[in-house]
Design an enzyme around this catalytic site. Structure first.
Site, PDB file in Angstrom:
ATOM      1  N   GLY B 144      49.700  -3.200 -12.353  1.00  0.00           N
ATOM      2  CA  GLY B 144      50.892  -4.043 -12.258  1.00  0.00           C
ATOM      3  C   GLY B 144      52.061  -3.524 -13.064  1.00  0.00           C
ATOM      4  O   GLY B 144      51.924  -2.592 -13.847  1.00  0.00           O
ATOM      5  N   ALA B 148      55.673  -0.246 -21.160  1.00  0.00           N
ATOM      6  CA  ALA B 148      55.093  -0.501 -22.483  1.00  0.00           C
ATOM      7  C   ALA B 148      56.116  -1.034 -23.485  1.00  0.00           C
ATOM      8  O   ALA B 148      55.823  -1.951 -24.262  1.00  0.00           O
ATOM      9  CB  ALA B 148      54.454   0.780 -23.014  1.00  0.00           C
ATOM     10  N   LYS B 199      51.615   5.245  -7.830  1.00  0.00           N
ATOM     11  CA  LYS B 199      53.018   4.807  -7.931  1.00  0.00           C
ATOM     12  C   LYS B 199      53.877   5.858  -8.620  1.00  0.00           C
ATOM     13  O   LYS B 199      55.033   6.049  -8.244  1.00  0.00           O
ATOM     14  CB  LYS B 199      53.122   3.444  -8.604  1.00  0.00           C
ATOM     15  N   ASP B 262      54.320  -2.621  -9.129  1.00  0.00           N
ATOM     16  CA  ASP B 262      54.353  -1.496 -10.060  1.00  0.00           C
ATOM     17  C   ASP B 262      55.237  -0.375  -9.524  1.00  0.00           C
ATOM     18  O   ASP B 262      55.955   0.290 -10.278  1.00  0.00           O
ATOM     19  CB  ASP B 262      52.924  -1.001 -10.311  1.00  0.00           C
ATOM     20  N   ARG B 271      60.322   8.484 -16.449  1.00  0.00           N
ATOM     21  CA  ARG B 271      60.339   9.935 -16.295  1.00  0.00           C
ATOM     22  C   ARG B 271      60.089  10.400 -14.862  1.00  0.00           C
ATOM     23  O   ARG B 271      60.653  11.406 -14.425  1.00  0.00           O
ATOM     24  CB  ARG B 271      59.262  10.555 -17.198  1.00  0.00           C
ATOM     25  N   ASN B 272      59.245   9.696 -14.128  1.00  0.00           N
ATOM     26  CA  ASN B 272      58.962  10.135 -12.756  1.00  0.00           C
ATOM     27  C   ASN B 272      60.208  10.030 -11.883  1.00  0.00           C
ATOM     28  O   ASN B 272      60.496  10.920 -11.079  1.00  0.00           O
ATOM     29  CB  ASN B 272      57.813   9.313 -12.181  1.00  0.00           C
TER      30      ASN B 272
END
Lengths: 354, 354
Positions: B144, B148, B199, B262, B271-272
């Site tokens: 989900g 952080a 994801k 998500d 970062r992705n």
């Protein structure tokens, strides 16, 4: 080259008219009584003042008062590009003129109330046309993530065209086959239209996260509120799924372009998200509307005002399972009852959720 | 109050440790060999240098070299918060010490390759633990939309906890029941883990839209590229659905918090998406990585490198239907073969798509 009439010269109708022109059709863009400035401008030099593009020459602009002159036996398709409040008006204009078997493609999104039940706009149009002796008009609709300004700029857009008649569907898919327009076919008119109507409504709730962030600011560690937005996005999708299911649509539409895709794009930009943001700061709907967005049409809020009372009745009768629509209820209360928009977290995750 | 060991003191492990402390548990946060600075800082005054929060007093920090001293019969739960490359390491550390029946909750996300097939990390952990005579360790995972840093700031977050054992699932849901943490239960460990792993991978593609926008700029009429992003988002969801289906997970996970939720949050930040943006400007992966993100772990790209070859083999063998995964193939080619990231529009909408 097909002769096509686009009724409604707002941003989506006009951007779609350009697409049809790009794919080689002769397009008659017909303004409503609200569109006269646009029609005048397009006639003068092709410029659409809201889209800020110059429409191609094979888009010709007309006033609705000229409809009688241009609807003839050569018309192959009528496109409804009016806003949801204008659907009855459009039916009344086109009904007396339309030849049987000429299909209508709906860009207009919304839900209508009939008696104590909800229906999609193609149903309302179909029923409205029977007054004019037209019983067999084929209906189709466009859904999916397509902001009009981007379509007008010929930027890559993905949509779904829904039509129960597969031969007509195939024809429509070919009709709009442009390099920047990626259309997928679906026979699930119900599912696509329910998704298309509801995404604006739920974007009010996803926008709440931006408002909360504005009000409370970044956390001391720099954290924003993406988790909150994503949680609301997911709940919105779950409740859209519920409505599609009870209205007889298909789940594929919900997490395809019409549902997840269009909800995604609507959450990234636009008026519904802006209103949601205002509600997220703690403003009540009426104050937010009158002080900050007095001249804007907030489609999601308009829909709440149209269907809110019926939704409550359907929930009271048990025809809609209350536990399946907690976010829906919050949005209706915020818009129709001018209550603070609250996020009922504890009601989202009951395990026995329908 | 349960005694819980969190293995891995990176941002997610530590934010989750704080959640467990907030809900009244005694948390032993154990750093890997990469986390020593973090452990030293937490020990000194509670501050986690990456999360930029002061952890509660009932989070105590340890080095992995002290594991032997703290793993005793009072431990009720082990949480894996290491990164995906550290799973084997974590199994090797905890395997010799763990008592039978102590469950492991996975925060770590990824897929592993075994022979010519893909497996989720809980499977890899389960198999790894058999080397230590541990055959009945119950496994669960968190999925989900939960960034952080936002969790660490105690901002509203929605997650799904997946565990096939419903009694353990109930216990875990109660264990993390904090006002800012909205956990839903699921028994679909496979579906949740496949979604959680993929994801990041697909966010590389959705990020492409931002890169295209940077490269090509606003259109003359001000249009951006939200339609493009939403089309890619939807295709990503469709391909995630395909993988969940062939690996035996459930569709509910795909368009619930683990999948759509998500993917949504991952596309908003991180970062992705940044790497995807670089690829969208036309840069090749290796150049983008070495010039612009040399010190970052790009989880989606790491996953492509781990599973890319196996994916190609499975497609060649027909075990994965090529027509179902066009975007997957483009991402693998971009990352593993250092090819330009291309969007194969024509392959997205074949009507016979599985």
């Amino acid at each position: 080259m097909a002769k096509i009439i686009v009724l409604g010269a707002g941003v989506m109708g006009s951007a779609f008219a350009q697409l049809l022109a790009d794919t080689g059709n002769q397009v008659f863009l017909v303004g409503t009584h609200l569109d006269q400035d646009i029609i005048d401008s397009v006639r003068a030099d092709g410029t659409h003042p809201k889209l800020k593009v110059k429409l191609p020459e094979n888009v010709r602009a007309f006033s609705y008062t000229q409809l009688e002159d241009i609807v003839d036996q050569h018309v192959r398709l009528i496109v409804f590009g009016v806003n949801s409040a204008g659907v009855d008006w459009a039916v009344a204009r086109i009904g007396p003129l339309l030849k049987p078997q000429v299909p209508i493609l709906m860009l207009t999104k919304g839900l209508a109330v009939q008696g104590h039940s909800l229906k999609i706009l193609p149903q309302a149009v179909k029923e409205g046309l029977t007054q004019y002796g037209l019983s067999g008009i084929p209906l189709a609709a466009v859904g999916g993530p397509c902001i009009a300004g981007e379509l007008a700029a010929r930027r890559q857009s993905s949509v779904v065209i829904a039509c129960p008649d597969t031969a007509l569907l195939e024809w429509l898919l070919n009709l709009v086959d442009a390099p920047y327009y990626h259309a997928r076919g679906s026979t699930d008119l119900m599912g696509v239209e329910v998704c298309a109507a509801l995404k604006n409504f739920y974007t009010l709730a996803v926008g709440y996260a931006s408002g909360q962030l504005e009000q409370r600011g970044k956390a001391p560690n720099g954290a924003l509120m993406h988790n909150l937005a994503a949680g609301l996005f997911t709940q919105a999708l779950a409740e859209i799924h519920y409505f599609v299911k009870i209205l007889g649509g298909q789940i594929d539409s919900v997490f395809g372009l019409a549902g997840a895709g269009d909800l995604y794009v609507t959450c990234q930009a636009g008026r519904n998200g802006r209103m949601g943001k205002l509600l997220g700061t703690g403003l009540l709907y009426r104050e937010a509307k009158s002080k900050h967005m007095p001249d804007d049409t907030i489609e999601g809020a308009e829909l709440a005002l149209v269907i809110g009372r019926t939704l409550k009745q359907l929930i009271d009768k048990g025809a809609i399972a209350q536990k399946a629509v907690p976010l829906t209820e919050s949005i209706v209360e915020a818009v129709c009852d001018n209550q603070p928009l609250l996020i009922p977290w504890d009601r989202f995750y009951s395990k026995s959720k329908t």
